[in-house]
Scaffold this motif. Structure first.
Motif, mmCIF file in Angstrom:
data_model
loop_
_atom_site.group_PDB
_atom_site.id
_atom_site.type_symbol
_atom_site.label_atom_id
_atom_site.label_comp_id
_atom_site.label_asym_id
_atom_site.label_seq_id
_atom_site.Cartn_x
_atom_site.Cartn_y
_atom_site.Cartn_z
ATOM 1 N N LEU A 149 5.092 10.211 3.580
ATOM 2 C CA LEU A 149 5.385 10.092 2.154
ATOM 3 C C LEU A 149 5.532 8.651 1.728
ATOM 4 O O LEU A 149 4.986 8.218 0.714
ATOM 5 C CB LEU A 149 6.666 10.867 1.851
ATOM 6 C CG LEU A 149 7.056 10.925 0.393
ATOM 7 C CD1 LEU A 149 6.019 11.734 -0.361
ATOM 8 C CD2 LEU A 149 8.415 11.570 0.233
ATOM 9 N N ASN A 150 6.294 7.851 2.493
ATOM 10 C CA ASN A 150 6.542 6.492 2.037
ATOM 11 C C ASN A 150 6.174 5.433 3.070
ATOM 12 O O ASN A 150 6.435 4.263 2.859
ATOM 13 C CB ASN A 150 8.010 6.328 1.647
ATOM 14 C CG ASN A 150 8.910 6.921 2.694
ATOM 15 O OD1 ASN A 150 8.541 7.004 3.862
ATOM 16 N ND2 ASN A 150 10.096 7.365 2.296
ATOM 17 N N GLY A 151 5.603 5.839 4.200
ATOM 18 C CA GLY A 151 5.149 4.830 5.150
ATOM 19 C C GLY A 151 6.230 4.201 5.980
ATOM 20 O O GLY A 151 5.970 3.253 6.722
ATOM 21 N N THR B 125 2.426 3.083 -3.504
ATOM 22 C CA THR B 125 1.761 4.022 -4.414
ATOM 23 C C THR B 125 1.966 5.428 -3.890
ATOM 24 O O THR B 125 1.826 5.686 -2.700
ATOM 25 C CB THR B 125 0.261 3.727 -4.478
ATOM 26 O OG1 THR B 125 -0.248 3.760 -3.140
ATOM 27 C CG2 THR B 125 0.004 2.371 -5.086
ATOM 28 N N PRO B 126 2.282 6.371 -4.758
ATOM 29 C CA PRO B 126 2.483 7.744 -4.280
ATOM 30 C C PRO B 126 1.160 8.352 -3.846
ATOM 31 O O PRO B 126 0.083 7.920 -4.248
ATOM 32 C CB PRO B 126 3.043 8.469 -5.511
ATOM 33 C CG PRO B 126 2.667 7.630 -6.660
ATOM 34 C CD PRO B 126 2.501 6.226 -6.178
ATOM 35 N N LYS C 132 0.823 -1.204 0.000
ATOM 36 C CA LYS C 132 0.000 0.000 0.000
ATOM 37 C C LYS C 132 0.859 1.255 0.000
ATOM 38 O O LYS C 132 0.509 2.261 -0.600
ATOM 39 C CB LYS C 132 -0.842 -0.001 1.280
ATOM 40 C CG LYS C 132 -1.935 0.991 1.287
ATOM 41 C CD LYS C 132 -3.230 0.299 1.042
ATOM 42 C CE LYS C 132 -4.232 1.214 0.437
ATOM 43 N NZ LYS C 132 -5.449 0.643 0.075
ATOM 44 N N ASN C 133 1.993 1.206 0.675
ATOM 45 C CA ASN C 133 2.796 2.411 0.813
ATOM 46 C C ASN C 133 3.619 2.706 -0.413
ATOM 47 O O ASN C 133 4.280 3.735 -0.480
ATOM 48 C CB ASN C 133 3.714 2.283 2.033
ATOM 49 C CG ASN C 133 2.914 2.200 3.313
ATOM 50 O OD1 ASN C 133 1.751 2.548 3.349
ATOM 51 N ND2 ASN C 133 3.552 1.722 4.369
ATOM 52 N N PRO D 145 -7.772 3.551 2.849
ATOM 53 C CA PRO D 145 -6.635 4.312 3.384
ATOM 54 C C PRO D 145 -5.550 4.509 2.330
ATOM 55 O O PRO D 145 -5.394 3.710 1.415
ATOM 56 C CB PRO D 145 -6.134 3.445 4.550
ATOM 57 C CG PRO D 145 -6.695 2.111 4.342
ATOM 58 C CD PRO D 145 -7.946 2.266 3.548
ATOM 59 N N LEU D 146 -4.783 5.599 2.493
ATOM 60 C CA LEU D 146 -3.694 5.883 1.579
ATOM 61 C C LEU D 146 -2.401 5.231 2.040
ATOM 62 O O LEU D 146 -1.564 4.845 1.225
ATOM 63 C CB LEU D 146 -3.468 7.389 1.491
ATOM 64 C CG LEU D 146 -4.650 8.196 0.981
ATOM 65 C CD1 LEU D 146 -4.331 9.667 1.087
ATOM 66 C CD2 LEU D 146 -4.946 7.844 -0.449
ATOM 67 N N ARG D 147 -2.207 5.173 3.357
ATOM 68 C CA ARG D 147 -0.993 4.593 3.893
ATOM 69 C C ARG D 147 -1.350 3.676 5.046
ATOM 70 O O ARG D 147 -2.292 3.947 5.793
ATOM 71 C CB ARG D 147 -0.057 5.693 4.428
ATOM 72 C CG ARG D 147 0.562 6.571 3.365
ATOM 73 C CD ARG D 147 1.688 5.873 2.698
ATOM 74 N NE ARG D 147 2.299 6.657 1.637
ATOM 75 C CZ ARG D 147 2.005 6.526 0.342
ATOM 76 N NH1 ARG D 147 1.079 5.688 -0.043
ATOM 77 N NH2 ARG D 147 2.637 7.250 -0.548
ATOM 78 N N MET D 148 -0.547 2.604 5.215
ATOM 79 C CA MET D 148 -0.745 1.749 6.375
ATOM 80 C C MET D 148 0.567 1.665 7.120
ATOM 81 O O MET D 148 1.598 1.329 6.531
ATOM 82 C CB MET D 148 -1.180 0.348 5.928
ATOM 83 C CG MET D 148 -2.599 0.369 5.434
ATOM 84 S SD MET D 148 -3.240 -1.199 4.940
ATOM 85 C CE MET D 148 -2.926 -2.227 6.303
#
Lengths: 250, 727
Positions: free
Chosen positions: B584-586, A97-98, A94-95, B546-549
Motif C-alpha cells: 500500500l505505501n511501500g 501516489t496511491p 514513487k510510493n 512501476p507502481l511501487r519501488m
C-alpha cells in the motif's frame, strides 16, 4: 587442470587471482573468458588513450591519457547502480501516489499500445500477378488428380484443361468467393477412367495450394476414382484422404 | 638528537631541532640552493611547532638565523625530542593521547599550505599539518583496536559475547577509513593483523575487503559504499553498554568512540545480556541486526476472504463453505453460512486495502475446479508423506536457470541461459496457438465449444519456445489464470508473454541491471521484480512504469515473493536480510536477519503467518511474521537451498538444494515450539530449539540433479524440477 608447465603465464595469473578471491570451484572455461575479457579491455583502453594523446598533440601516450581513458570507459560500460540515498529518495516519491483503481471489464490489461510489442512489424507487398475474377480462369498448374495412368490426352487437371472443364461446367467460378467446388461431370470422369477399374462413388477431395490463388481455399470435388491419387502433384499441400498415398499406381 | 645534519639529511630527521645545524653551518648554505624550497617549508613547519610549544626564545633564534640556514639556537631539545619521539611507532598510551590532542589541534590550525607540501619528506610533519577528513593517526589504529580487544577480553563472561559484536564493524570501518585516506601500507598491516579474529560468517565480506586496497576501488563497489554510509545496528544490553561507555571515555580513546557514534547504531535493551549462540543466530548480515523498532509495525498477515461463488452443483455447497472457512484463524463457523461474511479476521487486511481485479467468469470456473480438487486432496503429515515426481531437464548443459509450474500443474515453463523460455504441457493435452485473425472470423462464435475452435490445431505441440530476451532468463512466473507468463532476464527487462498466441506482449523496462527474480501476485494483475540494482519494483500489467519501488537493501535482491493476501511482498537479498514490504505505501515493515549467506528462496505458509527462507549456508529459517521473530532453524542441507514450498495445507515444508536432495520437514512441529511471551516479543531474543533432526521427515536423493523448483499440486503431490548435471 593442465599442468603448470603447459599453462601460459597469463592463465596462471588468472588462476592465482581466482585463488586469492577465494573461488575454488570453477569451470575451466572461466580462465579463457577472463583472459579474453582482459585482452579486450586493455586494448580498448590503450586505443582510447592513444586517441586522447594524439588529440592533445602529444607524441607519446602517458599516464594521464590512460587515466582519462579508464575514466571514460568506466562511465560508459562499467556503470554501477545508483547510490542508496538516491534510490530511497526516488522510492519515497514513487510510493506516495496511491495505487490506481482497476477498471472492470477491461479485457486483457496491457499498457497503451505504444509500450507494447503487439504492433505488426511487417507490411505485406501486393502481388504482381493479380488473378482476375473472370470465370473459369483457375490456374492450378501443378495438380493432376487420379489420371496418372491415363495418357496425357485425357484431360487432367492441368492448366488448360481446368479452364476447359470449368467452361464445361459452366458454373460461374469466382475467385472472390471463399469456397467453391468445381464439379467435374461424371461422364467425363468415366471417360478418363476407362483404363482403370472404377470404384464408383468415391469422392476425392483435393486441396489446391492456396498461395497460388490467394488465401482462399478451393475445394475441387471429383467423382473420379480415388485409387490413383497420384503423388506427382508436388505442390499440393494436403490431402484429406491420406491413405490414398498407399495406392500409388505409378 | 645531537645528530649532525647537513642540508639534505636534515630534512629526514624527525623534528630534530635545528640548533645542531649550527655546527655545520658551512655545509648548510652549500646544500641550501639545491633544496631551498624544502628547507623553507621545513623552516616554517618548525617555526610553527616551536611557537605552539611556546618556545619563544627558540622562535626568535630561528627567525634570526632563518635566512642564513636553519638553525634556531637551541630549543629545549628534550621537549621537542619528547614530542618528536611520540610520533609513529609509540605504543605508550599517554603519548598517544597527547599526540592525539595535538593532532586535532594541529589539523585545525593547519593553515600553512606551504609546509604541508614538505610532507613527503617529513612524515610526521605531514601528519600534523595535512587536513584529514577524520581525526586519528593512521598508525595508531592498530593501537586503538588492540586496546579495545584487551578490554573486552578482560570483561565478565556475560558481557563479553555482546561486546564482541563490536569487533567486526569497528574493524571494517577503521580499515575503510585508512583506505579512503590513502594509507595503503597501514591499511594492509591493520588488515593482516586483525582479520583473522573476526567471526567465520563474515569471511566472504573480509575477502571482498582484502581486494580493496585503494580509494579508487571503493568507488565502484556500491555495497561497501552503502555500508559506509548506513549504520551498523548492534543490540546490546544496558549493562554491557555502560561498561563500554565508561571504558572508552576514561581512556580518552576518542577515535573508537567517534567511530561508534558516527557509524554504529547501538540498540539498547533492558534485560539479560544475550548468549553467544543467541547472538550468532541473529547476526551475519551486512548491516548488523534489525532495530527493534523496525519490526514493530502491525502486519496484516491473515488471508483475504474468498468470494462467494454460486457453485452450480448441489452438494458442493457444503464443501465450498467449509473450504472458505478453512484458511481463517480458528473460525467457529462451519455451521452457519450467513454470519461468515460479517466477521472479519483482525489480522487480515481489508478487502479493498489494495485494489484487486474482480473475478471474471473464467476465474470463477477456475475456483470451482480448485475447490473440487481440494476435496480430493491428501492430508499429509509425519505418517503420510507426499509422493515426489521429479522432472529432469536433460541436455540443458547447466543452462536451466528458472522453472515455474502453473497452480493447477498443467504447464511447466523453463528459463534458460541461452535467453529462451520454453513452455511444456505436463498433461497429455497439447499446447495450441490461437488462430490468426482471418481464420477467427470464419468460426461460429455461438457454438458451445468456441474455446476449442479458436485454437489452431496445426500448431499443436508439446513444447513452445519463446524468443525475445537478450540475456539469460533468471525468473519465470505464470499468472494465476494461465493466460500470461512473466520472465525476467539479465538484459534488465521483464517480459510478459501471452500463452494464447505464444508471443511477447510487453517488455517492462525499469531495472537497468540484471533482474534476478519476478513473480505474479496470487490474484494476478500485479507482479514484483527484483534485481541487481537493490530495488524491488511492483508493477501492474497495464502500466509501463512501476507502481511501487521498494528500496532499502544493501545488496542485490535475489528473491521476491508475494504474501498470499497480496498486500505484502517479501524480498531476500545478497546482504543476507529478508525484508517485508507493504504494497500500500511501500514501507518496510519487517527486517529479518540471521542468514549467513545470500538468500535464494522464500516461501510463505498457506495461512500467511509464517515465512520460510533458504540461503547458501544450507539452513532453512522459519520466521513468525506477526511478531517479527525467528522461530526455528532447520539444519540438514549441505549446500545452497534453492527451492522451498509449503504443502497446500501447511503441514509439510519441502526444501530442495544443490546437494541433490529434497528434504521434507514437519512444519506443524516446528511451529509448535514457538514461545511468544512478552519478553521475547519485546526484545526478539528467542531461544531456538535444536530439533532439526526430529523435524526432518525424510531425505530424497536425486541422481546428481540439483533441485531448482518445488511445487505441490492441488492434491498434495510434490513436483520438483532440475537440470541433470553430469559432473
Amino acid at each position: 587442470m593442465a599442468s603448470p608447465k603447459t599453462v601460459p603465464k597469463d592463465a596462471q595469473v588468472m588462476m592465482q587471482i581466482l585463488k586469492d578471491m577465494g573461488i575454488t570451484e570453477y569451470e575451466p572455461r572461466v580462465i579463457n573468458q577472463m583472459l579474453e575479457f582482459t585482452y579486450r579491455y586493455v586494448t580498448t583502453i590503450i586505443e582510447d588513450a592513444k586517441i586522447y594523446a594524439t588529440h592533445a598533440k602529444k607524441s607519446t601516450v602517458d599516464a594521464d591519457d590512460i587515466r582519462l581513458a579508464i575514466q571514460c570507459r568506466m562511465d560508459q560500460s562499467f556503470t554501477s547502480p545508483p547510490p542508496r540515498d538516491f534510490l530511497l529518495d526516488v522510492a519515497r516519491q514513487k510510493n506516495q501516489t496511491p495505487l490506481p483503481l482497476i477498471k472492470p471489464y477491461a479485457g486483457p490489461r496491457l499498457p497503451p499500445d505504444r509500450y507494447c510489442l503487439t504492433a505488426p512489424n511487417y507490411r505485406l507487398k501486393s502481388l504482381q500477378k493479380k488473378v482476375s475474377s473472370s470465370a473459369g480462369r483457375i490456374t492450378v498448374p501443378r495438380l493432376s488428380v487420379g489420371a496418372v495412368s491415363s495418357r496425357p490426352s485425357t484431360p487432367t487437371l492441368g492448366t488448360p484443361s481446368v479452364q476447359t472443364m470449368g467452361n464445361k461446367v459452366g458454373t460461374p467460378v469466382s475467385l472472390t468467393g471463399q469456397r467453391f467446388t468445381v464439379q467435374i461431370p461424371s461422364s467425363q470422369a468415366a471417360s478418363v477412367k476407362t483404363a482403370t477399374p472404377t470404384t464408383p462413388g468415391t469422392v476425392q477431395n483435393v486441396l489446391i495450394n492456396p498461395s497460388l490463388i490467394g488465401s482462399k481455399n478451393i475445394l475441387i470435388t471429383t467423382n473420379m476414382v480415388s485409387q490413383n491419387s497420384s503423388s506427382d502433384s508436388s505442390g499440393s499441400l494436403k490431402r484429406k484422404h491420406e491413405d490414398d498415398d498407399d495406392y500409388d499406381a505409378l | 638528537m645531537a645528530a649532525v645534519q647537513d642540508g639534505g639529511s636534515e630534512l629526514e630527521s624527525e623534528k630534530e631541532p635545528q640548533p645542531e645545524l649550527l655546527n655545520d653551518g658551512s655545509a648548510a648554505p652549500a646544500a641550501a640552493p639545491t633544496s631551498k624550497l624544502e628547507e623553507q617549508q621545513t623552516l616554517l613547519a618548525v617555526l610553527q611547532f616551536l611557537k605552539r610549544n611556546k618556545l619563544t626564545e627558540a622562535v626568535d633564534a630561528l627567525r634570526r638565523e632563518a635566512g642564513l640556514s636553519d638553525e634556531p639556537e637551541e630549543a629545549p631539545g628534550s621537549e621537542a625530542g619528547g614530542g618528536g619521539g611520540a610520533a609513529p611507532g609509540s605504543s605508550d598510551r599517554t603519548d598517544a593521547s597527547s599526540l592525539l590532542s595535538r593532532v586535532s589541534a594541529a589539523s585545525q590550525s593547519a593553515a600553512a599550505p606551504a609546509p604541508a607540501k614538505g610532507g613527503e619528506d617529513q612524515p610526521d610533519v605531514s601528519v600534523v599539518l595535512s587536513a584529514y577528513s577524520q581525526q586519528g593517526d593512521p598508525s595508531l589504529y592498530q593501537v586503538y583496536y588492540s586496546g579495545l580487544k584487551k578490554f573486552i577480553e578482560s570483561v565478565l563472561d556475560c558481557h563479553r559475547a555482546e561486546l564482541s559484536q563490536l569487533f567486526y564493524p569497528l574493524f571494517v570501518h577503521m580499515y575503510l577509513e585508512l583506505v579512503y585516506n590513502n594509507h595503503e601500507s597501514e591499511a594492509k598491516a591493520f588488515f593482516d593483523k586483525f582479520s583473522g579474529d573476526q567471526e567465520c560468517y563474515y569471511l566472504d565480506y573480509l575477502r571482498v575487503l582484502s581486494s580493496l586496497t585503494k580509494k579508487e576501488h571503493m568507488k565502484g563497489n556500491e555495497m561497501l559504499l552503502d555500508f559506509r554510509t548506513s549504520r551498523f545496528v548492534l543490540r546490546i544490553s544496558r549493562d554491557s553498554y555502560q561498561l563500554l561507555k565508561r571504558h572508552l571515555q576514561e581512556r580518552q580513546n576518542n577515535q573508537i568512540w567517534n567511530i561508534i557514534q558516527e557509524h554504529l547504531y547501538i540498540d539498547i535493551f533492558d534485560g539479560m545480556p544475550r548468549s553467544k549462540s543467541q547472538i550468532d543466530s541473529m547476526s551475519g548480515s551486512l548491516a548488523g541486526e534489525a532495530k527493534r523498532d523496525d519490526n514493530k509495525t502491525k502486519v496484516f498477515y491473515g488471508l483475504l476472504k474468498e468470494p462467494e461463488i454460486e457453485v452450480p452443483l448441489d452438494d458442493e455447497d457444503e464443501e465450498a463453505e467449509n473450504e472458505e472457512g478453512k484458511p481463517k484463524k480458528k473460525k467457529p463457523k462451519k455451521d452457519s453460512m450467513g454470519s461468515k461474511s460479517k466477521k472479519q479476521d483482525p489480522n487480515a487486511p481489508q478487502q479493498n486495502r489494495i485494489p484487486l481485479p474482480e473475478l471474471k467468469d473464467s476465474d470463477k470456473l477456475d475456483k470451482i475446479m480448485y475447490l473440487k480438487e481440494a476435496t480430493k486432496r491428501i492430508r499429509l503429515g509425519p505418517e503420510s508423506l507426499p509422493s515426489i515426481c521429479f522432472y529432469t531437464f536433460l541436455n540443458a548443459y547447466q543452462g536451466l536457470t528458472a522453472v515455474d509450474f502453473t497452480d493447477d500443474s498443467s504447464l511447466l515453463a523453463g528459463g534458460f541461459a541461452d535467453s529462451t523460455v520454453r513452455v511444456w504441457s505436463v498433461t497429455p493435452k497439447k499446447l495450441r496457438k490461437v488462430k490468426s485473425a482471418a481464420d477467427l472470423s470464419l468460426i461460429d462464435k455461438e457454438s458451445d465449444d468456441v474455446l476449442e475452435r479458436i485454437m489452431d490445431e496445426k500448431t499443436a505441440s508439446e513444447c513452445k519456445v519463446l524468443y525475445g530476451h537478450s540475456g539469460p532468463v533468471y525468473g519465470v512466473s505464470f499468472s494465476p489464470d494461465r493466460n500470461y507468463l512473466l520472465s525476467s532476464s539479465e538484459d534488465g527487462t521483464v517480459r510478459l508473454w501471452s500463452l494464447q498466441t505464444f508471443t511477447c506482449l510487453v517488455a517492462y523496462k525499469g531495472h537497468n541491471y540484471p533482474v534476478w527474480d519476478t513473480q505474479f501476485s496470487p490474484y494476478g494483475y500485479y507482479f514484483v521484480s527484483g534485481g541487481h540494482d537493490r530495488v524491488a519494483r511492483l508493477w501492474a500489467t497495464d502500466h509501463y512504469q512501476p507502481l511501487r519501488m521498494f528500496a532499502g537493501h544493501l545488496a542485490d535482491i535475489t528473491c521476491t515473493r508475494f504474501h498470499p493476501n497480496s498486500n505484502y511482498v517479501a524480498t531476500g537479498s545478497a546482504d543476507r536480510t529478508i525484508r517485508l514490504w507493504d504494497v500500500l505505501n511501500g514501507h518496510c515493515v519487517r527486517i529479518f536477519t540471521g542468514h549467513k549467506g545470500p538468500i535464494h528462496t522464500l516461501a510463505f505458509s498457506p495461512n500467511g503467518k509464517y515465512l520460510a527462507s533458504g540461503s547458501t549456508d544450507g539452513r532453512v529459517l522459519l520466521w513468525d511474521i506477526g511478531h517479527g521473530l525467528m522461530i526455528s532453524e532447520l539444519k540438514g542441507h549441505t549446500d545452497t537451498v534453492y527451492a522451498l514450498k509449503f504443502s497446500r495445507d501447511g503441514e509439510i515444508l519441502a526444501s530442495g538444494s544443490m546437494d541433490n536432495t529434497v528434504r521434507l520437514w514437519d512444519a506443524i512441529k516446528a511451529f509448535d515450539d514457538v514461545e511468544t511471551d512478552d519478553f521475547t516479543a519485546a526484545t526478539g531474543h528467542v531461544h531456538l530449539a535444536d530439533n532439526s533432526q526430529e523435524v526432518l521427515l525424510g531425505t530424497f536423493l536425486t541422481k546428481s540433479t540439483p533441485v531448482i523448483h518445488l511445487h505441490f499440486t492441488r492434491r498434495n503431490l510434490l513436483l520438483s524440477a532440475g537440470a541433470y548435471n553430469s559432473q
